[in-house]
Design a protein around this motif. Structure first.
Motif, short mmCIF file in Angstrom:
data_model
loop_
_atom_site.label_atom_id
_atom_site.label_comp_id
_atom_site.label_asym_id
_atom_site.label_seq_id
_atom_site.Cartn_x
_atom_site.Cartn_y
_atom_site.Cartn_z
N SER A 30 57.82 3.34 91.26
CA SER A 30 57.00 2.58 91.57
C SER A 30 57.39 2.44 93.30
O SER A 30 56.67 3.03 94.70
CB SER A 30 56.77 1.55 91.62
OG SER A 30 55.82 0.95 90.34
N ARG A 31 58.58 2.63 93.57
CA ARG A 31 59.38 2.85 95.23
C ARG A 31 59.53 4.34 95.53
O ARG A 31 59.69 3.97 96.87
CB ARG A 31 60.50 2.34 94.92
CG ARG A 31 60.44 0.48 95.01
CD ARG A 31 62.05 0.22 94.81
NE ARG A 31 62.04 -1.25 94.72
CZ ARG A 31 62.19 -2.13 95.33
NH1 ARG A 31 62.09 -1.83 96.84
NH2 ARG A 31 61.87 -3.64 95.11
N GLY A 32 58.89 5.01 95.17
CA GLY A 32 59.33 6.37 95.06
C GLY A 32 60.34 6.77 94.94
O GLY A 32 60.69 7.78 95.97
N GLN A 33 61.27 6.63 94.17
CA GLN A 33 62.38 6.61 94.33
C GLN A 33 63.48 7.86 93.99
O GLN A 33 64.40 8.14 93.59
CB GLN A 33 63.05 5.07 94.38
CG GLN A 33 63.20 4.03 94.81
CD GLN A 33 64.44 3.61 94.94
OE1 GLN A 33 65.04 3.22 93.60
NE2 GLN A 33 64.42 2.42 95.94
N ARG A 34 62.14 8.42 92.70
CA ARG A 34 62.56 10.23 91.86
C ARG A 34 61.96 10.81 92.74
O ARG A 34 60.21 11.02 92.80
CB ARG A 34 62.35 9.43 90.66
CG ARG A 34 63.05 8.34 90.06
CD ARG A 34 62.60 8.45 88.91
NE ARG A 34 63.60 7.35 87.74
CZ ARG A 34 63.42 7.24 86.49
NH1 ARG A 34 63.12 7.88 85.97
NH2 ARG A 34 64.24 6.25 85.90
N ARG A 35 61.96 11.56 92.29
CA ARG A 35 61.52 13.04 93.59
C ARG A 35 60.95 13.50 91.58
O ARG A 35 60.73 13.70 91.41
CB ARG A 35 62.49 13.87 93.65
CG ARG A 35 62.87 13.46 94.58
CD ARG A 35 64.68 14.88 95.01
NE ARG A 35 63.95 15.41 96.03
CZ ARG A 35 64.83 16.83 96.28
NH1 ARG A 35 65.96 16.96 95.78
NH2 ARG A 35 63.77 17.61 97.39
N HIS A 66 54.49 11.17 91.69
CA HIS A 66 53.06 10.37 92.23
C HIS A 66 52.20 8.72 92.04
O HIS A 66 52.96 7.97 90.98
CB HIS A 66 51.88 11.19 91.30
CG HIS A 66 50.53 11.23 91.08
ND1 HIS A 66 49.82 10.04 91.57
CD2 HIS A 66 50.11 12.00 92.51
CE1 HIS A 66 48.01 10.67 91.77
NE2 HIS A 66 48.35 11.96 92.76
N PRO A 67 52.19 8.23 92.75
CA PRO A 67 51.65 7.73 93.00
C PRO A 67 51.38 6.88 92.00
O PRO A 67 51.07 5.59 91.02
CB PRO A 67 50.52 6.80 93.33
CG PRO A 67 51.28 8.22 94.90
CD PRO A 67 51.17 8.85 94.16
N ASP A 68 50.27 7.03 90.83
CA ASP A 68 49.87 7.21 89.75
C ASP A 68 50.79 6.83 88.41
O ASP A 68 49.86 7.00 87.18
CB ASP A 68 48.71 7.25 89.35
CG ASP A 68 47.51 7.56 90.35
OD1 ASP A 68 47.77 6.38 91.08
OD2 ASP A 68 46.54 8.04 90.96
N ASP A 69 51.96 7.78 88.56
CA ASP A 69 52.89 7.96 87.64
C ASP A 69 52.89 6.88 86.21
O ASP A 69 53.05 6.10 85.22
CB ASP A 69 53.98 8.87 87.83
CG ASP A 69 53.42 10.12 87.90
OD1 ASP A 69 52.84 10.75 87.90
OD2 ASP A 69 55.03 10.87 88.13
N ASN A 108 58.11 -3.70 83.82
CA ASN A 108 59.24 -4.51 84.71
C ASN A 108 60.72 -3.83 83.98
O ASN A 108 61.24 -4.24 84.79
CB ASN A 108 59.39 -5.60 84.32
CG ASN A 108 58.23 -6.70 85.14
OD1 ASN A 108 58.34 -7.40 85.79
ND2 ASN A 108 57.37 -6.98 84.18
N SER A 109 60.72 -2.22 83.83
CA SER A 109 61.49 -1.63 83.77
C SER A 109 62.11 -0.87 84.89
O SER A 109 61.30 -0.75 85.72
CB SER A 109 61.47 -0.88 82.77
OG SER A 109 60.42 0.06 83.29
N ARG A 110 64.01 -0.90 85.23
CA ARG A 110 64.50 -0.29 85.66
C ARG A 110 63.63 0.91 86.46
O ARG A 110 62.95 1.68 87.85
CB ARG A 110 65.07 -0.05 86.26
CG ARG A 110 66.27 1.08 86.60
CD ARG A 110 68.16 1.11 86.86
NE ARG A 110 68.37 2.04 87.39
CZ ARG A 110 69.54 2.85 87.23
NH1 ARG A 110 70.84 2.13 85.94
NH2 ARG A 110 70.18 3.98 87.72
#
Length: 230
Positions: free
Chosen positions: A183-188, A191-194, A175-177
């Motif tokens: 999860s939202r893909g906001q970091r370049r 990967h979806p599983d990260d 539940n962290s930032r």
């Protein structure tokens, strides 16, 4: 045991024992790289130095945060690294927080880098060394990243004994930032599983120790007796 939990800006002296935490994603990535055969990881202070180290050592590979970039062979994503073959290779890693924190305490007599995937082995290594109080370097968000603080507190509890429930600590990390942004893909370069890969507890049977080797700070895996891979 009276451990300390400090952000990078709060480091005012060299600790005796330091555990540098970066859950999302530097030291989850490092653990995955070792699991895929990497021999060692050189921690670089800048992007330009990472590239210079790679260029001056044929066969070395470089990785960093963010999107793929010229000269870099990988990005700081466990989801993207988990199928790579790094057998016998040296990687040069530069990230925004994790490598910065490790280099900040590189002169300490004992430095480990950790995340949830090596939490148990890290705690057992410290227990076997009878290391005494640990300075946990919480690298994210200038020491306020809850995924890193949760992992640090979990390892701190496990140094005292094995009967510690990981679930509350993993819940905080989930539940962290950082988890939300990934999860939202906001970091370049993600990967979806990260997120899920970063939340696996004790995935690997080794701790990761950083030591000075000549002028470099080098991270290597250290197998901890009594630890099995998941």
């Amino acid at each position: 045991m009276d451990h300390r939990f400090l952000g990078i800006p709060e480091l005012t002296s060299v600790p005796r024992v330091a555990v540098v935490i970066d859950v999302m994603r530097a030291f989850t990535v490092a653990a995955w790289a070792f699991s895929r055969g990497a021999e060692r990881i050189v921690l670089a202070p800048t992007v330009s130095e990472a590239l210079a180290l790679k260029e001056s050592h044929p066969g070395w590979l470089a990785l960093k945060d963010g999107a793929p970039a010229p000269g870099f062979d990988a990005v700081n994503s466990p989801g993207q690294l988990r199928t790579r073959d790094f057998a016998g290779r040296t990687l040069v890693q530069k990230t925004t927080a994790g490598t910065v924190g490790a280099l900040a305490v590189a002169d300490a007599p004992l430095v480990l880098c950790a995340s949830f995937v090596v939490a148990g082995p890290t705690a057992r290594f410290l227990r076997s060394e009878d290391s005494g109080p640990v300075t946990f370097v919480v690298t994210g968000e200038e020491g306020r990243a809850d995924e890193d603080l949760a992992c640090a507190q979990y390892i701190g509890e496990r140094i005292a004994g094995e009967g510690v429930d990981a679930a509350p600590y993993v819940h905080r990390a989930r539940n962290s930032r950082a988890a939300d942004e990934l999860s939202r893909g906001q970091r370049r370069g993600c990967h979806p599983d990260d997120v899920e890969l970063c939340l696996e507890v004790d995935r690997f049977p080794f701790a990761m120790v950083a030591r000075r080797e000549d002028s470099l700070t080098v991270l290597r895996p250290v197998t901890v007796p009594g630890t099995a891979a998941h």
